[in-house]
Design a protein around this motif. Structure first.
Motif, short mmCIF file in Angstrom:
data_model
loop_
_atom_site.label_atom_id
_atom_site.label_comp_id
_atom_site.label_asym_id
_atom_site.label_seq_id
_atom_site.Cartn_x
_atom_site.Cartn_y
_atom_site.Cartn_z
N ILE B 157 -72.27 11.66 -88.51
CA ILE B 157 -71.66 11.59 -87.91
C ILE B 157 -71.21 11.89 -86.69
N THR B 158 -70.99 11.82 -86.01
CA THR B 158 -69.86 11.26 -84.67
C THR B 158 -69.07 13.28 -84.49
N VAL B 159 -69.50 13.45 -83.09
CA VAL B 159 -69.33 14.49 -82.66
C VAL B 159 -67.00 14.37 -82.18
N ALA B 160 -67.27 13.09 -82.25
CA ALA B 160 -65.55 12.85 -81.73
C ALA B 160 -65.26 12.81 -82.64
N LEU B 162 -65.41 15.20 -85.47
CA LEU B 162 -64.49 16.00 -86.02
C LEU B 162 -64.79 16.59 -85.09
N ILE B 163 -64.13 16.67 -83.43
CA ILE B 163 -63.37 17.05 -82.81
C ILE B 163 -61.87 16.97 -82.95
N LEU B 172 -60.18 22.99 -78.33
CA LEU B 172 -60.81 22.36 -77.18
C LEU B 172 -60.11 22.23 -75.68
N PRO B 177 -63.14 28.98 -77.49
CA PRO B 177 -64.34 28.58 -77.66
C PRO B 177 -64.77 27.82 -79.54
N ILE B 178 -65.74 27.01 -79.05
CA ILE B 178 -66.04 26.86 -80.87
C ILE B 178 -67.69 26.97 -80.92
N SER B 179 -67.84 28.14 -81.77
CA SER B 179 -68.87 28.04 -81.99
C SER B 179 -69.42 26.04 -82.78
N LEU B 180 -70.78 25.93 -82.68
CA LEU B 180 -71.30 24.96 -82.91
C LEU B 180 -71.82 24.72 -84.58
N PHE B 183 -68.73 23.68 -87.21
CA PHE B 183 -68.88 22.30 -87.22
C PHE B 183 -69.31 21.35 -88.20
N PHE B 184 -69.98 22.96 -88.79
CA PHE B 184 -70.95 22.86 -90.62
C PHE B 184 -69.61 23.06 -91.45
N LEU B 187 -69.29 19.72 -92.70
CA LEU B 187 -70.97 19.00 -93.40
C LEU B 187 -70.79 19.18 -94.27
#
Lengths: 415, 415
Positions: B157-160, B162-163, B172, B177-180, B183-184, B187
């Motif tokens: 999956i790409t970062v884009a 998810l954003i 953003l 803040p978004i904690s990494l 993103f999971f 997923l």
């Protein structure tokens, strides 16, 4: 930590200053300088060595002068009794590229990782005292992490912070895809520092972001933060790009003396001081003296460059080999065999070319068949060596000399 | 898959159409519709049930009418012989919030997860045939993933992408803040579908992004892609916000009959058709008939709403309880005890308030002490019930009636 400096005797303070000035010489950036001083102070006060980390990519074990910039810095720490921690980043290497898009990041087997680590070791031995080094493979801890641990790690960093990294920001802006797993490479490097509890991490300025990740995660995990020492990147023989194998602009530390010397002679004049500083064992004073002499026409730049070439060969092959390489160079290029007024021609094409094409390109022969005949008759020399093979392909270097017959010379300028 | 429809007999085709029209009724979005039809066709052709997934958050097991929108849809699939897969998202629940910032996402123990799952089950039994349900805890597979597997998952999956999720993009942009690790969560939900190999995933329209992750990852792992059926979100009693426990605008399916009925009567008129469609077992035809009659003054809106209240109570407590609740409501509010021209007052404050404050706010008493005396004298009724406790705190609902003495009435309007 702040008042450690106050607890030191005058002698100890002098020792802290002495070490600080050695470690900071030549560094592009120290983040933060004050903390480096305090770390040295603590080490002096408690008579306890500092731990200095260097991460290595297990997929590219050919060591060249570009790498020696950080290796020389590590050696300074070793000479003062500190401990070097080399980390082979084999975890990433074993995963490869999950998107399958990057051929550069191919999946490595255990055997390949071991072999590459050995290759590093054999080469690093020319700069570092290998018997005193801590060696770590980061798969040891990364392979033990579960999904839960990864979530926990990821919870300690924001997406915005990761996007800040130069290349990520650029790729997002250009709408070039970033796979989410790429966000994990800086996290892994940072987590290595959490596990190792190192005091300092070394790297090139291109490692700025990744090395600061170590500070970030050490803090988040309640550890003392490492100091980043970032070394300048050494430009390659072309004088433009960072020295690297893929750009074919490097001097490998395993190369034979003559190649090493010849390549050193092709370095652009203006890069000489940087090479002296980052790639030799000359002191700053000595380097300044050379610069001064060149500037005031006491020393010819060519002679300064020969000193550089001799020095580099001496470091990796010894004094005798250095002298031999210089003698050979002189016999080919300087024994009055060459005129002093060779016309320069400028070259901007690829780094390797068939000799026949080279001759035609610069109108030294009017056609390929004529060029072929000239080679067969033994009339073509490149850097003083007769070309006998009509299919010969040569590697372009700056100052390369083409000789046609007895009278025609050209000298290539690549920049 | 394309030509499955062509292989069907006329009878089978009719069956596909029949099921398709049931499943698509009331849905806000089906992604993509064509695939849903093909999945049904395959099921009819091979006489093989479809697998329908619903993910559940283990931290909030109070089921209200908002949840029943998807539960009713699941029941339709059950009635046609398909298999329901309920996923308790306990893996996330057990991790909690690694940043420690969100109190909402507190860490749950195994016992709490089990208890909450039981609570769901007991309540879901009012809508679904629980003996026919597949129950899964996603910690079963997520807890087995290692760092390497996570990297592999993240590589798909790409970062884009998810954003793109609404709230990430907004945060953003606002530099929140978004904690990494956040993103999971999508997923994980997507990976659940890879493991379960479900054909369809159900959810509210607010699950649009997460449910499409299931399609994405199933495809990346070489599985057949699930179809997303997104149900509309039911607004709560305030008529504005999505029904939720935290907004205190919900009808819980475990609430006593009288509360359920009373709350149903406070729904804004314009939401009635939506409640009939999404929260009752009425057919579309029946609902259209009610709407038509209300529009043409054949049916009074209040009577339509009483039908809604009766129906909701009947579904969760049976016919008898529904009739009793209606009788009680009538005796309190409609037995001619109330004048027909009660002045409305508008309320925009908090959802609970001390009776004394309420009286003073609307100038029904000139001071708190006077209000206290009036309560002690038995002169205050709320929704027909005499208030005896001077400290009484009441929950504000729309249409709530305040009575002071024998003659003064006010009816609260909350929107």
């Amino acid at each position: 930590m702040k008042n450690q400096l106050e607890q030191l005797t005058r002698e100890q303070l002098a020792e802290v200053d002495r070490q600080f000035s050695i470690y900071s010489s030549g560094a592009a950036e120290i983040i933060p300088e004050e903390e480096l001083k305090h770390k040295i102070a603590k080490s002096v006060l408690l008579d306890k060595p500092l731990k200095i980390k260097l991460g290595l990519d297990p997929s590219a074990p050919d060591v060249h002068l570009g790498h020696t910039v950080v290796l020389n810095k590590l050696r300074q720490f070793q000479d003062n009794g500190h401990v070097i921690q080399l980390i082979i980043g084999d975890f990433t290497g074993k995963i490869g590229d999950p998107t399958g898009k990057s051929t550069a990041r191919k999946q490595l087997t255990d055997e390949e990782v071991q072999h590459n680590a050995q290759t590093y070791f054999q080469q690093f031995g020319k700069v570092l005292k290998m018997e005193k080094i801590e060696l770590h493979y980061n798969s040891k801890w990364h392979s033990k992490l579960h999904f839960e641990d990864v979530i926990n790690l990821a919870g300690k960093i924001t997406v915005a912070r990761l996007i800040e990294r130069d290349d990520f920001e650029e790729r997002l802006a250009l709408k070039k895809p970033i796979s989410l797993h790429e966000f994990f490479y800086p996290l892994m490097q940072g987590y290595d520092s959490v596990v190792l509890e190192n005091d300092i991490e070394l790297g090139g300025t291109d490692q700025h972001f990744n090395i600061l990740m170590g500070r970030h995660f050490q803090e988040k995990f309640g550890k003392e933060k490492q100091v980043a020492i970032l070394m300048p990147l050494l430009e390659g023989l072309d004088g433009v790009e960072k020295m690297s194998k893929s750009k074919n602009n490097y001097i490998g530390i395993d190369e034979p003396p003559n190649d090493m010397y010849g390549k050193a002679m092709s370095i652009p004049d203006e890069l000489m001081p940087k090479y002296f500083e980052l790639a030799t064992d000359f002191s700053l004073d000595e380097i300044q003296k050379i610069q001064h002499e060149v500037k005031n026409n006491i020393l010819h730049p060519r002679d300064a460059k020969m000193l550089l070439g001799r020095t580099i060969v001496r470091i990796y092959h010894g004094q005798e080999a250095a002298e031999e390489a210089e003698l050979r160079f002189k016999s080919v290029f300087q024994k009055g065999e060459l005129p002093t007024d060779i016309p320069a021609v400028h070259w901007q094409g690829s780094r390797s070319i068939a000799v026949i094409d080279l001759l035609v390109t610069f109108d030294l022969q009017s056609s390929k068949s004529e060029a072929r005949r000239m080679i067969q008759n033994g009339g073509i020399k490149i850097n003083g060596e007769k070309i006998m093979d009509i299919h010969a392909v040569i590697t372009i270097t700056n100052d390369l000399i083409i000789q046609v017959g007895k009278r025609i010379y050209r000298q290539l300028k690549c920049n």
